[in-house]
Design a protein around this motif. Structure first.
Motif, short mmCIF file in Angstrom:
data_model
loop_
_atom_site.label_atom_id
_atom_site.label_comp_id
_atom_site.label_asym_id
_atom_site.label_seq_id
_atom_site.Cartn_x
_atom_site.Cartn_y
_atom_site.Cartn_z
N SER A 47 0.81 -1.26 -0.01
CA SER A 47 0.00 0.07 0.06
C SER A 47 1.01 1.10 -0.05
O SER A 47 1.82 1.30 0.60
N LYS A 50 0.59 2.49 -6.95
CA LYS A 50 0.05 1.85 -8.09
C LYS A 50 -1.05 2.81 -8.60
O LYS A 50 -1.29 2.82 -9.70
N THR A 51 -1.87 3.15 -7.85
CA THR A 51 -2.85 4.14 -8.34
C THR A 51 -2.30 5.19 -9.04
O THR A 51 -2.86 5.93 -10.02
N THR A 52 -1.29 5.77 -8.55
CA THR A 52 -0.53 7.00 -9.21
C THR A 52 -0.15 6.60 -10.67
O THR A 52 -0.39 7.27 -11.53
N1 LIG Z 1 -3.41 13.83 -4.07
C1 LIG Z 1 -2.20 13.31 -3.42
N2 LIG Z 1 -1.15 14.56 -2.84
C2 LIG Z 1 -0.19 14.22 -2.26
N3 LIG Z 1 0.23 12.89 -2.17
C3 LIG Z 1 -0.44 11.79 -2.62
C4 LIG Z 1 -1.83 12.16 -3.31
N4 LIG Z 1 -2.36 11.10 -3.63
C5 LIG Z 1 -1.30 10.28 -3.31
N5 LIG Z 1 -0.22 10.59 -2.56
C6 LIG Z 1 1.04 9.87 -1.98
O1 LIG Z 1 1.48 8.98 -3.21
C7 LIG Z 1 1.83 7.68 -2.71
C8 LIG Z 1 1.17 6.75 -3.55
O2 LIG Z 1 -0.18 6.74 -3.54
P1 LIG Z 1 -1.05 5.87 -4.45
O3 LIG Z 1 -2.43 6.26 -4.08
O4 LIG Z 1 -0.63 5.82 -5.76
O5 LIG Z 1 -0.65 4.43 -3.62
P2 LIG Z 1 -1.16 2.89 -3.77
O6 LIG Z 1 -0.01 2.28 -4.13
O7 LIG Z 1 -2.25 2.96 -4.95
O8 LIG Z 1 -1.67 2.59 -2.42
P3 LIG Z 1 -2.96 1.72 -2.18
O9 LIG Z 1 -2.63 0.20 -2.49
O10 LIG Z 1 -3.13 2.05 -0.76
O11 LIG Z 1 -4.08 2.03 -3.17
C9 LIG Z 1 1.20 7.71 -1.18
O12 LIG Z 1 2.48 7.86 -0.35
C10 LIG Z 1 0.39 9.04 -0.93
O13 LIG Z 1 0.75 9.29 0.26
#
Ligand SMILES: Nc1ncnc2c1ncn2[C@@H]1O[C@H](COP(=O)(O)OP(=O)(O)OP(=O)(O)O)[C@@H](O)[C@H]1O
Ligand SMILES: [Mg+2]
Lengths: 272, 252
Positions: A44, A48-50
Motif C-alpha cells: 500500500s 500503484k494508483t498514481t
Molecule cells: N493527492 C495527493 N497528494 C499528495 N500525495 C499523494 C496524493 N495522492 C497520493 N499521494 C501519495 O502518493 C503515494 C502513492 O499513492 P497511491 O495512491 O498511488 O498508492 P497505492 O499504491 O495506490 O496505495 P493503495 O494500495 O493503498 O491504494 C502515497 O504515499 C500517498 O501518500
C-alpha cells in the motif's frame, strides 16, 4: 489471444514522479503486452494508483515516457488525449459511479456523451453490458443502494461501454467477500479473453492477482523489484519479494530500508 | 503571515485561471440545452422560496421604517418610492446575492466538491468527458442566469410587502403608493443599475461557488471547509463589489 510474442501495448520508460517532495517513482520501467493480464503489485502506498493516473494522462511525470499504443501520452494535445482515453477503460478503487444517476444511466453515460445512437440502441447496449457483469436486474437502483461489489461491477460495465482496447483495474478485490471476489476474478479473466482486451491489474492481494495474471511486476520504492510470470515469480531469490508474495505485507514493509529508523522515530520526540 | 498572504494570492491566481477555463467551456453548454435547463431548475427551486419569503419580510420592514420616518415630514404618500428605491438600488441585489450564496452557492460547492472527493470527476475525465464542460459550466451558467431573475422576484415581492404594510395596515392611499413609484423610479438610473448589480453578483457568487467546489481538498473535511469558504468569500465579495458598483453608477 495469448500468442507467443504478443506486441507491447503500453511502455513505461524511466518514469520519475514525486508528490509533495516524496519520490514515488524513481526510474520505473515496464511493458504491458496486448491481450494479456498484467499485474502490478506492491505494498500500500507504493504508487500503484498514481501509476494508473500517469498512464491515463491525469498526472504528468517529471521525467520519462509513457507510450500507449505507440502514442506518447504526455505529448498529446488535449483532443488526442481524450480520443485515446475513449479507448482506455479505468475501474477506480472506489467505483466512481455518478451518484445522481441510476445504474442504467451510469452505464449509458459514455454513450450519451460520445455517440448519437438512438435511445433504443443505447438501451440494448446498456443491458448487454449489465448482463455481462450479471447485474441486468439492478438497472433501476441508485449507486447508494449498491453493495461494494455490485458498484464495482457496474463501474466495470461502464468502463467497457465504448469497447476499449484496454482496462485498468485499481484494486478490484479489496473489501469483497470470498464469493463476490471469486466472481470478479473470473469476470476479469473472461472479459479479457472474450473481448480480446488488455488488462492492467493493480493490487496488493497477491493470491487472487497471481491466479489470473499472465505476467506480473512487483514494485517498491519507485522501481520494479521483480517481474515475471506467476510461475517464475514464485521462484524468486529476492528475500523482500518472497516475503511480500507470501502475503505478509507488514513484514515486507518492515524489511525495507525505512524501517531501520523505527527506533529513532520512536525516540525522536524525546530527543528533540 | 507572509505565508498566508502568498497562499491567498496563489488561490486568487488559480481562481482567475479557472475562470478563463470556464469561459472557454461555456459555448459547449449551448449544445446541451437540456443540461442547462435542468440546472436552472435545480438552482431556481433551491432559492425561489427563501427569496420570496425574505423579500416579503424585507419589504414589510421597509414599509414600517419608512412610514415612521416619513410621517414626521408629512410625506407618508412617498412610502412607495422609499420602499421601491431601497429595494431596486440596494437591498434587492445585495440581500438576494447573500441568500443565494448561502443557499445555492453552498449547495453547488458541496455537490462539486463531493463529486471530486468520490472520484466522480476523475472518472469522467478517464471516460474522456471534460468535467469542466459537463459539470461546472452548466452549473455556472445556470447560477449566473438565475440571479437576475431572483433579484427581480425579490424586488417585486418586497414592493408588495411594503404595500401590504403601508396601504393595508397603516392606511396610506393605494393610488399614491403606485403612482409615486411609477413617477419617481427611473428605468435607467434605478432598474437598469439594480439589474447590473444582480448580474455581476450572480457571476461572482457562482464563480466562487464552483471554483471552491472544483478546488476542494478531496476529503469530507475539505468539502466542509470549501462550503464555508464559499459563503464567507462570496458574501464579502458581494458587499465590497456593491460599494464599488454604487460608486461607479453615481459617477464618482
Ligand atoms: N493527492 C495527493 N497528494 C499528495 N500525495 C499523494 C496524493 N495522492 C497520493 N499521494 C501519495 O502518493 C503515494 C502513492 O499513492 P497511491 O495512491 O498511488 O498508492 P497505492 O499504491 O495506490 O496505495 P493503495 O494500495 O493503498 O491504494 C502515497 O504515499 C500517498 O501518500
Ligand atoms: Mg491505490
Amino acid at each position: 489471444m495469448s500468442t507467443e510474442h504478443p506486441q507491447v501495448l503500453i511502455e513505461v520508460e524511466n518514469l520519475h514522479f514525486s508528490r509533495g517532495g516524496n519520490k514515488i517513482f524513481d526510474g520505473l520501467d515496464l511493458e504491458i503486452r496486448a491481450g494479456q493480464i498484467t499485474a502490478i503489485m506492491g505494498p500500500s502506498g507504493t504508487g500503484k494508483t498514481t501509476l494508473l493516473r500517469l498512464i491515463g494522462g491525469q498526472l504528468r511525470p517529471e521525467k520519462g515516457v509513457i507510450r500507449v499504443d505507440g502514442l506518447d501520452v504526455h505529448r498529446l494535445s488535449r483532443k488526442e488525449l481524450y480520443a485515446l482515453r475513449k479507448r482506455m477503460g479505468m475501474l477506480f478503487q472506489t467505483g466512481a459511479l455518478l451518484t445522481d444517476l441510476s445504474v442504467f444511466e451510469n452505464v449509458a453515460f459514455p454513450y450519451r456523451e460520445h455517440t448519437r445512437l438512438p435511445e433504443a440502441m443505447i438501451r440494448d447496449l446498456v443491458l448487454m453490458k449489465l448482463e455481462a457483469v450479471g447485474l441486468r436486474t439492478a438497472r433501476n437502483l441508485m449507486p447508494s443502494e449498491l453493495s461494494g461489489g455490485m458498484a464495482r461491477r457496474v463501474a466495470l460495465a461502464r468502463a467497457m461501454a465504448l469497447d476499449p482496447m484496454m482496462i485498468m483495474y485499481d484494486e478490484p478485490f479489496t473489501g469483497l467477500d470470498p464469493i463476490t471476489l471469486g466472481h470478479i476474478v473470473e469476470l476479469i479473466r473472461r472479459l479479457n479473453d472474450a473481448l480480446g482486451l488488455t488488462s492492467i491489474l493493480v493490487s496488493h492481494d497477491v493470491e487472487e492477482t497471481l491466479s489470473i495474471a499472465d505476467y506480473a511486476y512487483v514494485i517498491s520504492e519507485g522501481k520494479v523489484v521483480e517481474s515475471g510470470t506467476p510461475k517464475t515469480l514464485a521462484e524468486t531469490t529476492n528475500a523482500w519479494v518472497r516475503q511480500f508474495l507470501e502475503g505478509e505485507t507488514d513484514k515486507a514493509e518492515l524489511l525495507t530500508e525505512k524501517a531501520k529508523d523505527y527506533l529513532d522515530d520512536l525516540m525522536g520526540e524525546r530527543r528533540a | 503571515m507572509g505565508h498566508r498572504a502568498l497562499g491567498m494570492f496563489e488561490r486568487l491566481g488559480r481562481s482567475a485561471l479557472f475562470f478563463l477555463q470556464l469561459l472557454v467551456s461555456l459555448p459547449s453548454v449551448f449544445l446541451r440545452p437540456r443540461l442547462l435547463i435542468q440546472e436552472i431548475y435545480s438552482v431556481g427551486t433551491l432559492s425561489l422560496l427563501i427569496i420570496m419569503v425574505s423579500g416579503s419580510f424585507v419589504g414589510m420592514v421597509l414599509g414600517l421604517q419608512g412610514y415612521v420616518t416619513l410621517v414626521k415630514f408629512g410625506a407618508a404618500e412617498s412610502l412607495g418610492v422609499v420602499v421601491a428605491l431601497s429595494l431596486v438600488r440596494e437591498l434587492g441585489p445585495v440581500v438576494t446575492a447573500l441568500l443565494f450564496a448561502g443557499r445555492a452557492g453552498s449547495a453547488l460547492t458541496a455537490e462539486i466538491g463531493l463529486m471530486k472527493a468520490t472520484e466522480q470527476l476523475s472518472g469522467m475525465e478517464m471516460m474522456a468527458v471534460d468535467p469542466m464542460k459537463r459539470v461546472v459550466a452548466p452549473r455556472f451558467l445556470a447560477g449566473a442566469f438565475s440571479m437576475p431573475l431572483l433579484v427581480t422576484t425579490f424586488i417585486a415581492v418586497g414592493v408588495l410587502g411594503g404595500y401590504f404594510v403601508g396601504v393595508g395596515l397603516l392606511g396610506i392611499d393605494s393610488g399614491a403608493y403606485w403612482s409615486q413609484i411609477q413617477d419617481k423610479v427611473d428605468f435607467y438610473d434605478d432598474i437598469y443599475n439594480g439589474l447590473i448589480k444582480g448580474v455581476v453578483f450572480g457571476i461572482v457568487v457562482t464563480w466562487i461557488a464552483v471554483f471552491e467546489g472544483y478546488d476542494t481538498i478531496p476529503t469530507s473535511e475539505g468539502v466542509s471547509r470549501s462550503t464555508t469558504r464559499t459563503v464567507v468569500n462570496s458574501s464579502l465579495a458581494v458587499l465590497a463589489l456593491d460599494f464599488v458598483l454604487t460608486g461607479l453608477m453615481f459617477g464618482i
